[in-house]
Write a protein that holds these residues in place. Sequence first.
Motif, PDB file in Angstrom:
ATOM      1  N   ILE B  76       1.752  -6.214  28.621  1.00 15.71           N
ATOM      2  CA  ILE B  76       1.681  -4.800  28.988  1.00 15.71           C
ATOM      3  C   ILE B  76       0.220  -4.380  28.992  1.00 15.71           C
ATOM      4  N   ARG B  77      -0.173  -3.740  30.087  1.00 15.65           N
ATOM      5  CA  ARG B  77      -1.553  -3.272  30.200  1.00 15.65           C
ATOM      6  C   ARG B  77      -1.575  -1.743  30.152  1.00 15.65           C
ATOM      7  N   PRO B  78      -2.716  -1.183  29.714  1.00 11.56           N
ATOM      8  CA  PRO B  78      -2.818   0.280  29.612  1.00 11.56           C
ATOM      9  C   PRO B  78      -2.449   0.954  30.923  1.00 11.56           C
ATOM     10  N   GLY B  79      -1.721   2.063  30.815  1.00 13.38           N
ATOM     11  CA  GLY B  79      -1.357   2.860  31.977  1.00 13.38           C
ATOM     12  C   GLY B  79      -0.013   2.509  32.579  1.00 13.38           C
ATOM     13  N   GLU B  80       0.551   1.364  32.246  1.00  9.59           N
ATOM     14  CA  GLU B  80       1.812   0.957  32.867  1.00  9.59           C
ATOM     15  C   GLU B  80       2.962   1.825  32.365  1.00  9.59           C
ATOM     16  N   ALA B  81       3.849   2.188  33.296  1.00  6.57           N
ATOM     17  CA  ALA B  81       5.066   2.925  32.945  1.00  6.57           C
ATOM     18  C   ALA B  81       6.202   1.929  32.766  1.00  6.57           C
ATOM     19  N   LEU B  82       7.028   2.177  31.759  1.00  5.88           N
ATOM     20  CA  LEU B  82       8.042   1.204  31.366  1.00  5.88           C
ATOM     21  C   LEU B  82       9.371   1.898  31.102  1.00  5.88           C
ATOM     22  N   ASP B  83      10.428   1.170  31.326  1.00  3.27           N
ATOM     23  CA  ASP B  83      11.772   1.665  31.039  1.00  3.27           C
ATOM     24  C   ASP B  83      12.311   0.944  29.811  1.00  3.27           C
TER      25      ASP B  83
END
Lengths: 140, 120
Positions: B76-83
């Motif tokens: 996971i990288r900064p800024g990523e949106a996740l469910d």
Amino acid sequence: MAEAFPSVEALLPHRGPALLIEAVDALSADGITCWGLVPPGSPFAADGWAPSFLGLEMGAQAAALFEALRREHQANDAAPRLGYLVGIRHAQLAADLPVGRRLRVSARPAGGAGPLGLYDVSVEEDGVEFARGSLSTYAA
Amino acid sequence: MTGPAFRLLESRATDEGWTCRVQALDPNPTCEGHFPGEPIVPGVAQLGLAQDLIREVTGDAHRLTAIRSLKLRRLIRPGEALDVRLGRPAADGALRFEMSCDGERVSQGAFVVAPPAARG
């Protein structure tokens, strides 16, 4: 006389508040023991405590140190490499970690092949255990 | 509150538990020094997210006490949106946790939660 080990910064890519190990204490084919510490600047620290699960990251860093020192022994190559935690199993999270106190961190190899490693890790202080579990790691 | 690495965008109760949309903060405090020039959200930050999400959606001060399993399949990288899909805790505190990004599985875990323990 205690064995001298390279500095942790020479072996791990972690820096600043992400670095949770201060020094290597002992190393053998069976594993490694280190002195770990949650720095007050850790983003996980609050009111003098950090969550128990951060002890698993401590264990992962101890495992990375074990691998770096093994590379040094086998190929004279202890340069820091990125490594990733790819799995956790059978972890017990007994108690939050006190921030700024030296904790004993152990990692024992339990299998793996190539870039994949399997380690049993634990974090304790004076015989009181904070966290333990089995970690799968991947060395890039 | 969703741990030091994420912020909660929305949550919705389902029959099985909750679905949540979160975003990895950018800049992200957990990426300071992890790693220099290669910011990656530490895998354990997902445990903080799970613990704080269950507190958020239940209103109870649950604490993670065990991880039966967790597979981390993707960075996971900064800024990523996740469910996130979070199961309702069973009587013994066991719950399921799944995270994905644009349909790609990020992680999958089976945890145990309990009320806060005394600090030693």
